[in-house]
Design an enzyme around this catalytic site. Structure first.
Site, PDB file in Angstrom:
ATOM      1  N   SER A 139     -11.126   0.737   3.176  1.00 55.29           N
ATOM      2  CA  SER A 139     -10.429   0.330   4.401  1.00 55.29           C
ATOM      3  C   SER A 139      -9.749   1.548   5.021  1.00 55.29           C
ATOM      4  O   SER A 139      -8.901   2.177   4.390  1.00 55.29           O
ATOM      5  CB  SER A 139      -9.391  -0.750   4.087  1.00 55.29           C
ATOM      6  OG  SER A 139     -10.020  -1.918   3.596  1.00 55.29           O
ATOM      7  N   GLU A 178      -5.110   4.453   6.162  1.00 56.42           N
ATOM      8  CA  GLU A 178      -4.834   4.240   4.742  1.00 56.42           C
ATOM      9  C   GLU A 178      -5.217   5.453   3.898  1.00 56.42           C
ATOM     10  O   GLU A 178      -4.490   5.806   2.973  1.00 56.42           O
ATOM     11  CB  GLU A 178      -5.563   2.990   4.241  1.00 56.42           C
ATOM     12  CG  GLU A 178      -5.230   2.640   2.810  1.00 56.42           C
ATOM     13  CD  GLU A 178      -5.685   1.250   2.410  1.00 56.42           C
ATOM     14  OE1 GLU A 178      -5.978   1.039   1.227  1.00 56.42           O
ATOM     15  OE2 GLU A 178      -5.753   0.366   3.301  1.00 56.42           O
ATOM     16  N   ARG A 225       0.815  -1.210   0.000  1.00 57.79           N
ATOM     17  CA  ARG A 225       0.000   0.000   0.000  1.00 57.79           C
ATOM     18  C   ARG A 225       0.854   1.268   0.000  1.00 57.79           C
ATOM     19  O   ARG A 225       0.499   2.281   0.611  1.00 57.79           O
ATOM     20  CB  ARG A 225      -0.962   0.011   1.188  1.00 57.79           C
ATOM     21  CG  ARG A 225      -1.915  -1.167   1.227  1.00 57.79           C
ATOM     22  CD  ARG A 225      -2.833  -1.218  -0.009  1.00 57.79           C
ATOM     23  NE  ARG A 225      -3.636  -2.421   0.009  1.00 57.79           N
ATOM     24  CZ  ARG A 225      -3.271  -3.574  -0.583  1.00 57.79           C
ATOM     25  NH1 ARG A 225      -2.148  -3.655  -1.268  1.00 57.79           N
ATOM     26  NH2 ARG A 225      -4.039  -4.637  -0.514  1.00 57.79           N
TER      27      ARG A 225
END
Length: 357
Positions: free
Chosen positions: A245, A349, A168
């Protein structure tokens, strides 16, 4: 190029439907417009916010005191890879919507992004976050990214190594140096998906991990799983009014794993286990959703007008007309509760604009 220098509410440009106004708003429909707008703002010292689909963005209630540039460029080209390995190069502008791009690849028999179906947002954001889901991420198929380098004041091309992809993350994340203009993917011409790696997806498809399935079957299975978790945008479903998320899955070194084992035993009893996914570098990934749930934050847990999704504990939703500060208060409650319960600090995130946890 559309320019509006009155106050433009940014809430309408994020999937959370949160955020105050930008002082100036520009919609760039060509690469030249996008580059010229950013270059001019940099030259004049004007703060600049580059907006894609807003699906991974948390904007302050006070808004943004500069120029918001909305990327609205379009264009996709498909060409043979030229390496003799059956790969096809697909070049796409940053303003293309991601899921329609995936759908087109599946329809044209191009394998490599099918498990990334249903993810909201624009294509240009995918290398920044190294978007991934259900055992795939974009770094596996991206071969180059064309971007405007704000430090050098010129358009550059970065190959896969220069993108420095990680879990990520990438060379683009957390920095404002590059504005993504175009992404090139190397996909396989095939009727079958890439090997199915994700256990939940394999179970849904009725295959063993590592097997391949028809492209359309993989896409439909992923869409079904995502809908069940409120992760496919649906105006009728308030659980989809989120940034996906909200926390990344923690990746722990051996000492941190040992510490987590102790916390789990103290809280849940001797012999209790937590999800473990070995990483190539010797570290261990665990599940943020599991930690949140076991720390006592169940689906639907609310704080004022915002709540944890009723379908997935990783998504924080703005179901009832909240504010960004309401969302952040809930995020802090969850982060701090997990840290107290398990000694692990969750990391957000989404990208934050004008706010912090």
């Amino acid at each position: 190029m559309a320019v509006r220098c009155e106050q433009v509410d940014l809430a309408g440009y994020t999937t959370l439907r949160l955020g105050g106004p930008a002082r100036c708003f520009v919609e760039a429909t060509t690469d030249d417009e996008l580059v010229d707008t950013v270059r001019r703002a940099d030259r004049e010292g004007d703060p600049t916010l580059v907006l894609g689909g807003g699906s991974n963005l948390v904007v302050a209630d006070a808004g943004f005191p500069g120029t918001a540039v909305h990327i609205a460029t379009r264009g996709i080209t498909v060409a043979p890879g030229g390496s003799g390995d059956g790969r096809v190069l697909v070049r796409a502008r940053a303003g293309e919507e991601w899921d329609p791009f995936v759908a087109r690849c599946v329809e044209e028999g191009l394998s490599g992004v099918e498990c990334l179906s249903g993810i909201p947002g624009l294509l240009g954001a995918t290398p920044i976050q190294n978007v991934g889901a259900y055992g795939q991420d974009v770094s596996e198929t991206i071969v180059e990214v064309r971007a405007y380098d704000r430090e050098r004041g010129e358009v550059v091309v970065l190959d896969r190594d220069a993108c420095r992809f990680g879990y990520r993350s990438s060379a683009f994340k957390g920095a404002d140096r590059h504005v993504v203009l175009e992404v090139t993917f190397a996909l396989e011409r095939a009727d079958l998906s890439a090997p199915v790696r994700y256990a939940e997806l394999a179970r849904t498809l009725g295959v063993e991990p590592g097997e391949r399935v028809p492209l359309r079957a993989a896409r439909e299975a992923v869409l079904g799983l995502r809908r069940g978790k409120g992760m496919v945008l649906d105006p009728a479903d308030p659980d989809t009014r989120s940034a996906g998320s909200f926390f990344t899955n923690p990746i722990l070194d051996p000492d941190q794993v040992t510490d987590l084992e102790k916390h789990v035993a103290d809280r849940l009893g001797a012999g209790a286990a937590f999800p473990r996914y070995p990483e190539p570098d010797g570290r261990t990934k665990t599940s943020a959703a599991w930690l949140i749930d076991k720390a006592g934050f169940t689906k639907g847990h609310g704080r004022g007008p915002v709540r944890i999704s009723t379908k997935h504990t990783l998504a924080l939703t703005n179901a009832d007309g909240g504010r960004t500060e309401d969302l952040l208060a809930l995020a802090r409650e969850v982060r701090d509760g997990v840290r107290v319960a398990f000694g692990v600090t969750l990391v957000n995130e989404p990208v934050f604009v004008g706010v912090r946890l």
